[in-house]
Design a protein around this motif. Structure first.
Motif, PDB file in Angstrom:
ATOM      1  N   ALA A 147       0.820  -1.205   0.000  1.00  0.00           N
ATOM      2  CA  ALA A 147       0.000   0.000   0.000  1.00  0.00           C
ATOM      3  C   ALA A 147       0.856   1.257   0.000  1.00  0.00           C
ATOM      4  O   ALA A 147       0.539   2.235  -0.679  1.00  0.00           O
ATOM      5  N   ALA A 148       1.963   1.246   0.760  1.00  0.00           N
ATOM      6  CA  ALA A 148       2.820   2.438   0.836  1.00  0.00           C
ATOM      7  C   ALA A 148       3.393   2.784  -0.530  1.00  0.00           C
ATOM      8  O   ALA A 148       3.488   3.968  -0.889  1.00  0.00           O
ATOM      9  N   ALA A 149       3.772   1.777  -1.307  1.00  0.00           N
ATOM     10  CA  ALA A 149       4.348   2.027  -2.630  1.00  0.00           C
ATOM     11  C   ALA A 149       3.283   2.534  -3.604  1.00  0.00           C
ATOM     12  O   ALA A 149       3.542   3.443  -4.402  1.00  0.00           O
ATOM     13  N   ILE A 150       2.082   1.966  -3.546  1.00  0.00           N
ATOM     14  CA  ILE A 150       0.980   2.445  -4.391  1.00  0.00           C
ATOM     15  C   ILE A 150       0.655   3.894  -4.048  1.00  0.00           C
ATOM     16  O   ILE A 150       0.459   4.738  -4.942  1.00  0.00           O
ATOM     17  N   ASP A 151       0.618   4.200  -2.758  1.00  0.00           N
ATOM     18  CA  ASP A 151       0.323   5.559  -2.319  1.00  0.00           C
ATOM     19  C   ASP A 151       1.370   6.539  -2.846  1.00  0.00           C
ATOM     20  O   ASP A 151       1.035   7.633  -3.309  1.00  0.00           O
ATOM     21  N   GLY A 172      -6.059  11.419 -17.019  1.00  0.00           N
ATOM     22  CA  GLY A 172      -5.791  10.286 -16.149  1.00  0.00           C
ATOM     23  C   GLY A 172      -4.295  10.078 -15.984  1.00  0.00           C
ATOM     24  O   GLY A 172      -3.477  10.858 -16.473  1.00  0.00           O
ATOM     25  N   VAL A 173      -3.947   9.012 -15.286  1.00  0.00           N
ATOM     26  CA  VAL A 173      -2.549   8.666 -15.030  1.00  0.00           C
ATOM     27  C   VAL A 173      -2.244   7.349 -15.739  1.00  0.00           C
ATOM     28  O   VAL A 173      -2.990   6.374 -15.610  1.00  0.00           O
ATOM     29  N   LEU A 174      -1.170   7.350 -16.488  1.00  0.00           N
ATOM     30  CA  LEU A 174      -0.742   6.122 -17.176  1.00  0.00           C
ATOM     31  C   LEU A 174      -0.069   5.188 -16.180  1.00  0.00           C
ATOM     32  O   LEU A 174       0.869   5.581 -15.478  1.00  0.00           O
ATOM     33  N   LEU A 218      -8.064   7.152  -8.803  1.00  0.00           N
ATOM     34  CA  LEU A 218      -6.818   7.102  -8.036  1.00  0.00           C
ATOM     35  C   LEU A 218      -6.921   7.919  -6.755  1.00  0.00           C
ATOM     36  O   LEU A 218      -6.338   7.545  -5.723  1.00  0.00           O
ATOM     37  N   SER A 219      -7.641   9.030  -6.791  1.00  0.00           N
ATOM     38  CA  SER A 219      -7.867   9.798  -5.560  1.00  0.00           C
ATOM     39  C   SER A 219      -8.614   8.950  -4.534  1.00  0.00           C
ATOM     40  O   SER A 219      -8.292   8.977  -3.338  1.00  0.00           O
ATOM     41  N   LEU A 220      -9.582   8.179  -4.995  1.00  0.00           N
ATOM     42  CA  LEU A 220     -10.333   7.305  -4.092  1.00  0.00           C
ATOM     43  C   LEU A 220      -9.470   6.168  -3.571  1.00  0.00           C
ATOM     44  O   LEU A 220      -9.567   5.795  -2.398  1.00  0.00           O
ATOM     45  N   VAL A 221      -8.622   5.611  -4.426  1.00  0.00           N
ATOM     46  CA  VAL A 221      -7.720   4.550  -3.979  1.00  0.00           C
ATOM     47  C   VAL A 221      -6.861   5.045  -2.816  1.00  0.00           C
ATOM     48  O   VAL A 221      -6.678   4.352  -1.804  1.00  0.00           O
ATOM     49  N   GLN A 222      -6.336   6.265  -2.929  1.00  0.00           N
ATOM     50  CA  GLN A 222      -5.526   6.815  -1.843  1.00  0.00           C
ATOM     51  C   GLN A 222      -6.311   6.912  -0.541  1.00  0.00           C
ATOM     52  O   GLN A 222      -5.773   6.635   0.541  1.00  0.00           O
ATOM     53  N   LYS A 223      -7.569   7.318  -0.619  1.00  0.00           N
ATOM     54  CA  LYS A 223      -8.387   7.422   0.589  1.00  0.00           C
ATOM     55  C   LYS A 223      -8.667   6.058   1.207  1.00  0.00           C
ATOM     56  O   LYS A 223      -8.896   5.945   2.416  1.00  0.00           O
ATOM     57  N   ALA A 241     -10.047  -1.359 -14.604  1.00  0.00           N
ATOM     58  CA  ALA A 241      -9.002  -1.668 -13.628  1.00  0.00           C
ATOM     59  C   ALA A 241      -9.685  -1.914 -12.298  1.00  0.00           C
ATOM     60  O   ALA A 241     -10.743  -1.341 -12.005  1.00  0.00           O
ATOM     61  N   ALA A 242      -9.089  -2.781 -11.473  1.00  0.00           N
ATOM     62  CA  ALA A 242      -9.634  -3.067 -10.152  1.00  0.00           C
ATOM     63  C   ALA A 242      -8.506  -3.032  -9.125  1.00  0.00           C
ATOM     64  O   ALA A 242      -7.389  -3.491  -9.399  1.00  0.00           O
ATOM     65  N   PHE A 243      -8.823  -2.473  -7.961  1.00  0.00           N
ATOM     66  CA  PHE A 243      -7.875  -2.416  -6.843  1.00  0.00           C
ATOM     67  C   PHE A 243      -8.531  -3.119  -5.661  1.00  0.00           C
ATOM     68  O   PHE A 243      -9.595  -2.706  -5.200  1.00  0.00           O
TER      69      PHE A 243
END
Length: 393
Positions: A147-151, A172-174, A218-223, A241-243
């Protein structure tokens, strides 16, 4: 499924509803998309699901006394307001009332009208998406990372995405994976941020894969990210994509987010990264950030640039700005190191400070070629940032 009745920890429920509220559609002809779906399971947990048709979120609450399994579909905004207002209550009871819900505290009772739970769009589970449920093609790439690396990947790139740009692909982000090398790249046409990481584990021996992830997702993933050591599973199909976040001992994930991908081709960003810079400047991150912030105090909409005059002889940089009818600023700071000829260049100060905010290392390198060529900001071996100069009169 039978009528739902649960007793929930109020603060945990509120946290989950706040996250779900970030997904539900604000304006839509389909009122079901303004709702959150609650599903209570006999095993003692409850899931909350929300979607706007593009991004979907499923959260699992474990601190739930499930007295009767069941499901509900009720407006997210009013549910959030009620749970938030009952701030003196440690727990709340939710009970189905037809298609609606009765919410009880110690001294309050609310009846909230809802919709048939079956009207809510189906959200596939992570493993269903990987396998290709519902006639969809299976995932073309699956991997795990901390999680830390994804963040960190998201933090160091998301800020550079375009806002409301007609070139939809750069909104978006590539995300690119090649072997165990993972990259995220973002640009708005005037700057570009790239961050790299090494994946801890691959779930399949896949070919290199890439996808453009929407900024909102991606903003939601961070939260949703929790403990730094938590595992995040990522799956990519041709369209989504799925997280999958917080899987422990094969149990349900704490959170699963699915998103449609951004269509279009991301710009060939490798061509933008300068390769022949012959001026190399070493900074202390905090010293540079302070200098840019102070020099930017006397800029305005017409003169948003800060001039940076580098002097190799005395290893100093002089930052200056000027705004008509306002005044001038001049800030001089010492450099940690300097190689190359003297040069003057102008940058949008916000673009420099944005990058410095996401750099953890105190040592920063700025590589330059000339006053009309882009600058290249580097930190360690895993982050680089290209910023276009501005014309200073």
């Amino acid at each position: 499924m039978s009528a739902l009745k649960v007793i929930c920890d109020r603060s945990a429920l509120l946290d989950a509803i706040n996250l779900a509220s970030g997904v539900v559609a604000a304006r839509t002809p389909r009122p079901q998309l303004t709702c959150v779906k609650l599903v209570a399971h006999s095993g003692g947990d409850m899931t909350l699901a929300a979607t706007d048709g593009e991004v979907s979120l499923r959260l699992t609450l474990s601190r739930v006394d499930v007295q009767q399994p069941g499901e509900l579909l009720i407006p997210a905004d009013k549910l959030r307001q009620i749970v938030s207002a009952e701030d003196a209550e440690p727990t709340l009871t939710l009970e189905a009332d037809g298609d609606g819900c009765v919410i009880r505290g110690a001294d309050a009772r609310f009846t909230l009208h809802g919709y048939p739970a079956g009207d809510f769009p189906a959200i596939p589970a992570f493993q269903e998406m990987v396998a290709g449920a519902g006639g969809q093609p299976p995932a073309r790439d699956v991997f795990q990372h901390h999680a830390a690396a994804i963040d960190e990947l998201i933090t160091r790139t998301l800020f550079a995405t375009a806002r409301e740009n007609s070139r939809y692909a750069i909104n978006g982000v590539l995300l690119r994976r090649d072997g165990k090398k993972l990259e995220m790249v973002a640009t708005d046409g005037r700057r570009l941020a790239l961050c790299r990481s090494q994946i801890t584990e691959l779930e399949m021996d896949a070919e290199p894969a890439s996808a453009i992830i929407p900024s909102k997702a991606l903003s939601l993933v961070q939260k949703l990210l929790g403990d730094d050591d938590e595992t995040v599973e990522v799956a990519l199909t041709d369209a989504r994509a799925a997280f999958n976040i917080g899987v422990v001992d094969g149990g349900p994930a704490r959170a699963t987010l699915l998103t449609s991908l951004v269509e279009g081709a991301f710009p060939p960003f490798e061509d933008v990264i300068p390769k022949d810079q012959d001026i190399r400047v070493k900074f202390d991150r905090d010293v540079l950030a302070s200098a840019v912030r102070r020099a930017a105090l006397l800029t305005n909409e017409e003169s948003r640039g800060v001039r940076m005059a580098f002097h190799g002889g005395d290893k100093q940089v002089e930052l200056s700005s000027r705004a008509p009818q306002m005044g001038e600023a001049e800030v001089k700071v010492d450099l940690a190191g300097y190689e190359g000829d003297d040069v003057e260049i102008g940058f949008n100060p916000a673009f420099i400070t944005d990058a410095l905010k996401v750099i953890n290392d105190p040592d920063v390198v700025l590589e330059l070629k000339a006053g009309n060529k882009p600058g290249l900001l580097k930190s360690g071996g895993d982050f680089l940032y290209v910023v276009m100069p501005v014309n200073l009169q």
